[in-house]
Design a protein around this motif. Structure first.
Motif, mmCIF file in Angstrom:
data_model
loop_
_atom_site.group_PDB
_atom_site.id
_atom_site.type_symbol
_atom_site.label_atom_id
_atom_site.label_comp_id
_atom_site.label_asym_id
_atom_site.label_seq_id
_atom_site.Cartn_x
_atom_site.Cartn_y
_atom_site.Cartn_z
ATOM 1 N N ASP A 116 69.251 55.038 57.695
ATOM 2 C CA ASP A 116 69.848 54.158 56.683
ATOM 3 C C ASP A 116 68.934 52.980 56.342
ATOM 4 O O ASP A 116 68.726 52.648 55.170
ATOM 5 N N ARG A 117 68.380 52.329 57.366
ATOM 6 C CA ARG A 117 67.507 51.165 57.141
ATOM 7 C C ARG A 117 66.210 51.575 56.448
ATOM 8 O O ARG A 117 65.727 50.861 55.576
ATOM 9 N N GLU A 154 52.882 45.228 54.743
ATOM 10 C CA GLU A 154 53.336 44.136 55.625
ATOM 11 C C GLU A 154 54.797 43.799 55.372
ATOM 12 O O GLU A 154 55.549 43.509 56.323
ATOM 13 N N LEU A 155 55.219 43.816 54.108
ATOM 14 C CA LEU A 155 56.616 43.540 53.777
ATOM 15 C C LEU A 155 57.550 44.554 54.431
ATOM 16 O O LEU A 155 58.559 44.180 55.059
ATOM 17 N N TYR A 156 57.215 45.853 54.320
ATOM 18 C CA TYR A 156 58.047 46.896 54.916
ATOM 19 C C TYR A 156 58.098 46.748 56.431
ATOM 20 O O TYR A 156 59.160 46.908 57.045
ATOM 21 N N LYS A 157 56.964 46.430 57.045
ATOM 22 C CA LYS A 157 56.920 46.262 58.510
ATOM 23 C C LYS A 157 57.822 45.112 58.942
ATOM 24 O O LYS A 157 58.616 45.250 59.897
ATOM 25 N N GLU A 158 57.734 43.972 58.255
ATOM 26 C CA GLU A 158 58.550 42.814 58.618
ATOM 27 C C GLU A 158 60.036 43.093 58.417
ATOM 28 O O GLU A 158 60.862 42.679 59.230
ATOM 29 N N LEU A 161 61.308 45.209 61.255
ATOM 30 C CA LEU A 161 61.432 44.426 62.496
ATOM 31 C C LEU A 161 62.655 43.505 62.466
ATOM 32 O O LEU A 161 63.208 43.192 63.511
ATOM 33 N N ARG A 162 63.067 43.059 61.300
ATOM 34 C CA ARG A 162 64.205 42.143 61.188
ATOM 35 C C ARG A 162 65.548 42.871 61.198
ATOM 36 O O ARG A 162 66.594 42.234 61.168
ATOM 37 N N SER A 163 65.530 44.162 61.209
ATOM 38 C CA SER A 163 66.788 44.916 61.263
ATOM 39 C C SER A 163 67.466 44.670 62.607
ATOM 40 O O SER A 163 66.828 44.345 63.607
ATOM 41 N N ASP A 164 68.769 44.847 62.638
ATOM 42 C CA ASP A 164 69.506 44.651 63.885
ATOM 43 C C ASP A 164 70.205 45.945 64.246
ATOM 44 O O ASP A 164 71.122 46.363 63.512
ATOM 45 N N PRO A 165 69.856 46.624 65.265
ATOM 46 C CA PRO A 165 68.758 46.438 66.217
ATOM 47 C C PRO A 165 67.391 46.677 65.557
ATOM 48 O O PRO A 165 67.278 47.370 64.551
#
Length: 177
Positions: A116-117, A154-158, A161-165
């Motif tokens: 989903d993310r 870089e945008l996609y990577k960040e 990483l900010r997804s929870d979890p």
């Protein structure tokens, strides 16, 4: 009796005197008559003009030469035609270096959440591609999500990483393995 105006009375008095319609010259003040005037040179004023133009009596014998200059049409050579613009320098554009967005393997991932993310963050990815990338990352340790310019990678990577979890990802230059 009929009343007459002053101008009518004056006209009647001139007619009765008999000199209203006669051809006698009119008398001006100081005894000057209104007939043809004689000029000081003995010519009538009605003869058509004033004094004659002075003409030289002596023939000098010189002839004047008339000098004429002819103008020639000057033609200029055109260096460039308007239809062919001049290229001042050759512009060499290089393509932006591309970077791979890599999904890293982790045992704590939930497949539904990761798919989903990834579909929500990465624009050109659908659910089938996301599930294939997830399974490949679980088997091999990492899997490529796509190739993008550096800022977008870089945008996609960040965002992953900010997804929870958190979803762990990395970027690699296109030429690296």
């Amino acid at each position: 009796m009929t009343r007459l105006t002053a101008s009518a009375l004056l006209l009647l008095s001139a007619i009765s005197a008999g000199n209203a319609f006669t051809a006698t010259p009119a008398v001006r003040p100081f005894g000057v008559t209104a007939g043809p005037l004689k000029m000081a040179f003995g010519k009538d004023s009605d003869s058509g003009g004033g004094a004659a133009l002075a003409k030289p009596k002596v023939n000098i014998g010189q002839k004047t030469a008339l000098v004429t200059e002819t103008k020639q049409k000057v033609s200029y050579k055109k260096k460039n035609k308007p239809a062919e613009p001049v290229q001042r320098r050759e512009e060499d554009f290089q393509d932006a270096p591309m970077y791979k967005v890599m999904l890293l393997e982790d045992d704590g991932y939930d497949i539904g959440h990761v798919v989903d993310r990834m579909c929500a963050i990465i624009e050109d990815m659908d659910e089938d591609q996301a599930s294939t990338v997830f399974q490949q990352a679980q088997q091999e340790g990492k899997a490529m999500c796509g190739k993008y310019p550096m800022e977008i990678a870089e945008l996609y990577k960040e965002q992953l990483l900010r997804s929870d979890p958190m979803i762990f990802s990395d970027i690699l230059e296109e030429n690296e393995n």
